[in-house]
Design a protein around this motif. Structure first.
Motif, short mmCIF file in Angstrom:
data_model
loop_
_atom_site.label_atom_id
_atom_site.label_comp_id
_atom_site.label_asym_id
_atom_site.label_seq_id
_atom_site.Cartn_x
_atom_site.Cartn_y
_atom_site.Cartn_z
N GLY A 1 -5.97 19.44 -6.44
CA GLY A 1 -6.74 20.55 -5.90
C GLY A 1 -6.16 21.15 -4.62
O GLY A 1 -6.37 22.32 -4.32
N GLN A 2 -5.42 20.35 -3.85
CA GLN A 2 -4.91 20.87 -2.57
C GLN A 2 -3.82 21.91 -2.75
O GLN A 2 -3.52 22.67 -1.84
N LEU B 1 1.91 26.43 -5.87
CA LEU B 1 2.36 26.23 -7.24
C LEU B 1 3.47 27.22 -7.59
O LEU B 1 4.44 26.86 -8.25
N GLY B 2 3.31 28.46 -7.12
CA GLY B 2 4.35 29.46 -7.36
C GLY B 2 5.68 29.03 -6.75
O GLY B 2 6.73 29.17 -7.38
N ALA B 3 5.63 28.49 -5.54
CA ALA B 3 6.86 28.06 -4.87
C ALA B 3 7.52 26.94 -5.66
O ALA B 3 8.74 26.94 -5.86
N ILE B 4 6.70 25.99 -6.15
CA ILE B 4 7.25 24.90 -6.96
C ILE B 4 7.91 25.47 -8.21
O ILE B 4 9.02 25.09 -8.59
N ILE C 1 4.58 20.35 -16.67
CA ILE C 1 4.58 20.05 -15.23
C ILE C 1 3.52 20.89 -14.51
O ILE C 1 2.76 20.39 -13.69
N GLY C 2 3.47 22.17 -14.86
CA GLY C 2 2.49 23.05 -14.23
C GLY C 2 1.08 22.58 -14.50
O GLY C 2 0.23 22.54 -13.60
N ILE D 1 3.51 28.49 -14.43
CA ILE D 1 2.27 29.06 -13.88
C ILE D 1 1.17 29.05 -14.93
O ILE D 1 0.01 28.72 -14.65
N ILE D 2 1.52 29.41 -16.17
CA ILE D 2 0.50 29.42 -17.22
C ILE D 2 -0.05 28.01 -17.42
O ILE D 2 -1.25 27.81 -17.59
#
Lengths: 305, 271
Positions: free
Chosen positions: B225-226, B232-235, B217-218, A192-193
């Motif tokens: 953008g989508q 992102l949290g789920a990934i 990766i993050g 997340i970061i």
């Protein structure tokens, strides 16, 4: 012993409620000791009707204590179970109780900090803040309620868990579960970061790298547009095909656009890594923050950013 | 500002100050504190925006062990009051009021840090009074001292907040309006970069050889953008679960072969 002394659900709820004020008297000497004793008072009142035992219990819980304020809940649960047994005549001395508290607080704090402070709060905070930036009231509401529901549920259920399993939890702690939770949270947190650095650290270099006069058809020829609604339609059609570069005859490329073609957010990444390095070199975060503002002002004066 | 507004602000400041040390309900987080101050002063939307912007900067600020991070409580309360004063005095540019308040918030977070250190020192004799109350079995007195210690942390923010409320709005507005463009622009640029410090604090707490790839990766995925933050949290959760699952399997396989993981070493040992 006439009757078995037992903590009712009401007593345990009262302890859990007071446990929220654990850090209120946080001090440099024994840290959370005052708050801990304050939290356990309802249990002490119930378990030790005798004045002498009660004073001993109060003093016993004014010893040094410090952990993450939420993961303190299972420690409280176990301690309640121990105190209950002791009040009913079991051979549990002061050292055993202090030992359980100290033995649990270290490893649990090691889980609580990455899970709550460095994973859950950045995620909920970023989620709320990204909504709030457009003035959406859902942002703060989401953050506040999600956080407090998760927190209160955690405090109550882990305290109950600790109370039910008693001292056997101490053995579980040395097992792999806590390590896995910590590692899982670290992975999620770092992920997340990584995405936050990309999205929310904004650096934009404004110097113009090149100016190219575009060929006809690559831009909207404003002078030759048909008049009225037709003109708007034609302009929008061209714009949706060609994007922002279609707006002017001269295509201006800034340094930032060049950098974004390589890796979007590269400068943000480099800045973050620089901060990591500086923090590792024991530079105070405050100094770095003030320096960044100074850099921002100087760069604006020089027309770089 | 009316008396009622000032009283409401002081109550919010008190809550924020107490939460600054308790860290439970999160009234000290900019997202909550700035929104509440915006609400009671009638500048809700601006308060929410300021809260969101400050929250992005303060994401990584956390007290770990005895170490204390910059203080979010004073930063969010005071900057919200300054923004409101700027708006009430008739500042036309909302963006300037917000970005200036953010820049002011940073030095304030340091001031708040010193104030909480003072409170945490004053708490030592208070806890000693709790000791002597325990000695006498005086539970009522112990509870009173605990509550007073919490209130002390609240007053730490409430007093500066009250002092700021007395400043005439026109003064703040004048200062905002007289600010040259390079200064306010520069502070906006700086504010965009400051978030990196908070993220760096989190990274330094959690980075290991194992977790750096996930950071990469993050970072790369966020350029799409989508993908919303929830996506992102789920990934991220999925990646963590996959990694832990694979690691467990890998671990048990290694255990099965009984090798040291170093083929050359094994050969040399057998030789």
């Amino acid at each position: 012993m006439a009757e078995k002394l037992q903590l009712s659900k009401k007593d345990r709820l009262s302890v859990a409620w007071r446990h929220q004020f654990l850090q209120g008297s946080w001090n440099y000497e024994r840290m959370q000791n005052g708050g801990w004793c304050y939290s356990i008072i309802p249990a002490i009142k119930k378990l030790y009707p005798n004045e002498e035992d009660r004073i001993a219990a109060l003093k016993r819980h004014m010893e040094f204590y410090n952990t993450h304020p939420y993961v303190s809940a299972p420690v409280m649960g176990v301690t309640l179970a121990l105190e209950e047994e002791r009040a009913n005549g079991a051979e549990i001395n002061d050292q055993a109780i202090q030992g359980v508290k100290v033995g649990m607080m270290g490893p649990l704090a090691g889980v609580g900090d990455p899970v709550f402070w460095f994973t859950l709060r950045p995620i909920l905070g970023a989620l709320g803040a990204s909504l709030a930036l457009s003035g959406n009231i859902m942002g703060p509401l989401l953050f506040f309620f999600a956080w407090n529901i998760i927190r209160m549920a955690f405090i109550w259920y882990t305290q109950e868990f600790g109370y039910k399993v008693g001292t056997s939890i101490a053995q579980d702690l040395s097992g792999g579960l806590l390590g896995k939770i910590t590692q899982g949270a670290s992975i999620l947190g770092m992920f997340i970061i990584g995405s936050l650095v990309q999205r929310w650290v904004s650096i934009s270099f404004t110097p113009i790298v090149s100016k190219v006069t575009q060929s006809p058809g690559a831009f909207i020829d404003w002078a030759k547009l048909p008049s009225g609604v037709e003109g708007i339609k034609s302009a929008l059609t061209t714009y949706s095909q060609l994007g922002a570069t279609a707006l002017d005859e001269v295509k201006v490329t800034t340094l930032q656009q060049n950098l974004d073609q390589l890796i979007p957010g590269l400068s943000a990444l480099l800045l973050t890594l620089l901060c990591c390095w500086l923090l590792k070199k024991k530079v105070s975060p405050i100094v770095i923050i003030i320096a960044l503002f100074a850099v921002g002002i100087l760069a604006r004066l020089a027309g770089i950013m | 500002m009316s008396i009622i507004t000032i009283i409401l602000i002081i109550i919010i400041a008190l809550l924020a100050g107490m939460e600054g040390v308790l860290d439970e309900f999160q009234f000290h987080q900019p997202l909550v504190a700035c929104t509440l101050i915006g609400l009671v002063t009638g500048h809700l939307t601006e308060g929410i925006i300021l809260g969101g912007s400050l929250q992005m900067i303060a994401l990584g600020w956390a007290n770990v062990g005895a170490a204390i991070a910059p203080d979010a409580a004073l930063a969010s309360v005071a900057s919200a009051i300054i923004m409101v004063l700027g708006l009430e005095g008739g500042t036309t540019n909302v963006q300037t009021a917000i970005s200036t308040s953010i820049a002011v918030a940073i030095p304030l977070s340091v001031a708040g840090l010193f104030l909480t250190m003072i409170c945490r020192t004053i708490a030592i004799p208070m806890v000693h009074l709790m000791d002597s109350a325990a000695e006498k079995g005086n539970i009522r007195a112990m509870e009173t001292w605990q509550i007073l210690a919490i209130l002390l942390q609240g007053v730490r923010i409430a007093i500066p907040a009250a002092a700021l409320c007395i400043v005439p709005a026109t003064v703040v507005t004048d200062v905002l309006n007289k600010m040259p463009a390079w200064l306010s622009g520069g502070m906006t640029v700086g504010g965009g970069m400051v978030a990196a410090v908070g993220y760096a604090m989190v990274i330094n707490m959690m980075s290991t050889k194992e977790t750096w790839p996930f950071f990469a990766i993050g970072f790369v995925l966020a350029a799409i953008g989508q993908l919303t933050l929830i996506a992102l949290g789920a990934i991220g959760v999925a990646l963590a679960l996959i990694y832990l699952g694979l690691k467990e399997n890998g671990g048990s396989n290694n255990g099965g072969t009984g090798g040291s993981g170093d083929p050359l070493g094994d050969i040399l040992n057998d030789y």
